[in-house]
Design a protein around this motif. Structure first.
Motif, mmCIF file in Angstrom:
data_model
loop_
_atom_site.group_PDB
_atom_site.id
_atom_site.type_symbol
_atom_site.label_atom_id
_atom_site.label_comp_id
_atom_site.label_asym_id
_atom_site.label_seq_id
_atom_site.Cartn_x
_atom_site.Cartn_y
_atom_site.Cartn_z
ATOM 1 N N ILE A 1 16.386 48.718 11.831
ATOM 2 C CA ILE A 1 15.518 47.941 12.716
ATOM 3 C C ILE A 1 15.811 48.221 14.178
ATOM 4 N N LEU A 2 17.095 48.350 14.502
ATOM 5 C CA LEU A 2 17.422 48.580 15.912
ATOM 6 C C LEU A 2 17.606 50.067 16.234
ATOM 7 N N PHE B 1 20.658 46.712 9.057
ATOM 8 C CA PHE B 1 19.815 46.153 10.086
ATOM 9 C C PHE B 1 19.936 46.940 11.386
ATOM 10 N N LEU B 2 21.168 47.283 11.749
ATOM 11 C CA LEU B 2 21.383 48.006 12.999
ATOM 12 C C LEU B 2 20.732 49.385 12.956
ATOM 13 N N ILE C 1 20.008 52.073 15.849
ATOM 14 C CA ILE C 1 21.299 52.449 16.416
ATOM 15 C C ILE C 1 21.860 53.563 15.550
#
Lengths: 244, 244
Positions: A113-114, A109-110, A116
């Motif tokens: 989607i983000l 997810f990091l 990072i």
DNA sequence: GAAATTGATTAGTGTAGGCTAATCACTATG
DNA sequence: CATAGTGATTAGCCTACACTAATCAATTTC
């Protein structure tokens, strides 16, 4: 006028002595960390885990580990053989696999989607894995399209499945010149190695071929995803590949 | 063979006595919760916060609050006037606003990206707000398109801004028959009220018009987003509207 | 077989964050 | 003015986790 019944009555469940918080989560972060560590150690040796090994793994003192093992036993998560080490129970394995699953979903997810950077997500995920409820983790997994690997290539399995046997997965440093395959996973054990690999554009999913093996421990010349790299033995041990 | 350097050496920073974990986060969850509560109480009364009010807010005993206030003072987050209550310092306000900002971003994220029901996100966010680093929160905010309100209509402000004065925002129960406007925010103070509103399709952004005001405290007949509802005074106090 | 090394546990401490019971300091009232 | 309420603080305790120092137990080595 505004904001009068000023929000946030938040049902802060108080597990006595644990501060505010822990709103309904079943185990403390420490318990989850111990379960995770036991799971990993058990998985690699298939023997009961010695107190000292657990302590070394978590970078805590042996007495602390000894203490917490009694706690885990009382919680029904582990059985401790008097002098000879500990094993997770079925319930303990479920806890551990739950944490590991959440950790890997969070990493996906990091990154996905983000956005990072790949080499930073492990630390962030370590922080979040104890605060993300199963519900949120599963919602993340759905939102990501039910991925089956995290950004380092580690598998995201169901809570009641063991990590799959990686089968023909080998460390890159064992390959001879001429061998070709695909990069499946990199160990996230050493953050600085992750950072280096990210900077060099080395990541799971890329094609790998060993161009040559250099003498005197100098490692290998390897083409990864179209780029040539010198891979020393320390790095090679952290890169896992599968022949094609 | 696989998974040998079994990952996860994770730089688990150990704040003595705090278990493993807290990887670099500046304050403990408890400290953040206290700062948040102080901020809210200060904001509503504009006076120093009495120990008892703080304790009631956090649902803890007065001595616990008293104790922690000394702690906050030592951390430079609050000043405590001997017998007459506490105030946040500038640093304390920054901490509080940081937590509030993260909380609201997380709520947005849970509803908009993970599609978790509107009335459940508050509790999840309470759990997550202490584990999400500023970096991750800001990445979430960007991924969401820099929203300026959370799903309950609370504003997402910069860390160094106060909550804006809501200006002409009024509680619905103060409106007379015939008044029209838009629903800007619902208090998230009572989860069951949130659940009810979610079930009834009442949410921020909808048009509101008061059809009639019933006698004997029966509340109001209100059209919200095209649907008619009976809104009792208890509910009306949790719904904030702005005239158009 | 005695001594030394190793590993685990016990004993005792410390810190964070809670709690109750008792006390102190005001205010407010008969 | 004495007395009764409030509200805050002190005193003392509890749990979760960590630590060090010391002990116990088992194995290894001489």
């Amino acid at each position: 006028m505004a904001l009068p019944p000023s929000d946030d009555t938040s049902n802060r469940q108080r597990t006595p002595g644990t501060g505010l918080r822990r709103g309904g989560l079943p185990f403390t972060p420490a318990v989850e960390d111990y379960a995770k560590a036991l799971y990993r150690l058990e998985q690699s040796t298939h023997d009961p885990v010695a107190t000292g090994a657990l302590a070394a793994r978590l970078e805590i003192s042996a007495p602390s580990a000894s203490n917490m093992l009694r706690n885990l036993e009382q919680l029904g998560l582990a059985t401790v053989a008097p002098g000879r080490g500990a094993r997770l129970t079925a319930a303990g394995r479920d806890v551990a696999r739950g944490v590991i699953r959440r950790h890997r979903i969070i990493e996906c997810f990091l990154t996905d989607i983000l956005h990072i950077p790949w080499d930073c997500v492990h630390e962030e995920a370590d922080l979040l894995e104890h605060a993300v409820s199963a519900r949120v983790a599963e919602a993340m997994w759905e939102a990501l399209g039910r991925p089956d690997r995290d950004p380092h290539g580690d598998p995201i399995t169901a809570v009641d499945d063991d990590d799959p046997d990686f089968g023909v997965l080998e460390a890159l440093d064992t390959w001879e010149a001429g061998a070709t395959g695909v990069l499946v996973r990199v160990s996230d054990a050493r953050p600085e190695a992750l950072r280096y690999m990210a900077a060099q554009g080395i990541s799971p999913g890329l094609d790998v071929s060993v161009l040559s093996t250099e003498p005197f421990g100098a490692g290998q010349r390897v083409r990864i995803g179209g780029l040539d790299h010198m891979v020393g033995p320390e790095l090679g041990r952290l890169i896992f590949v599968q022949r094609i």
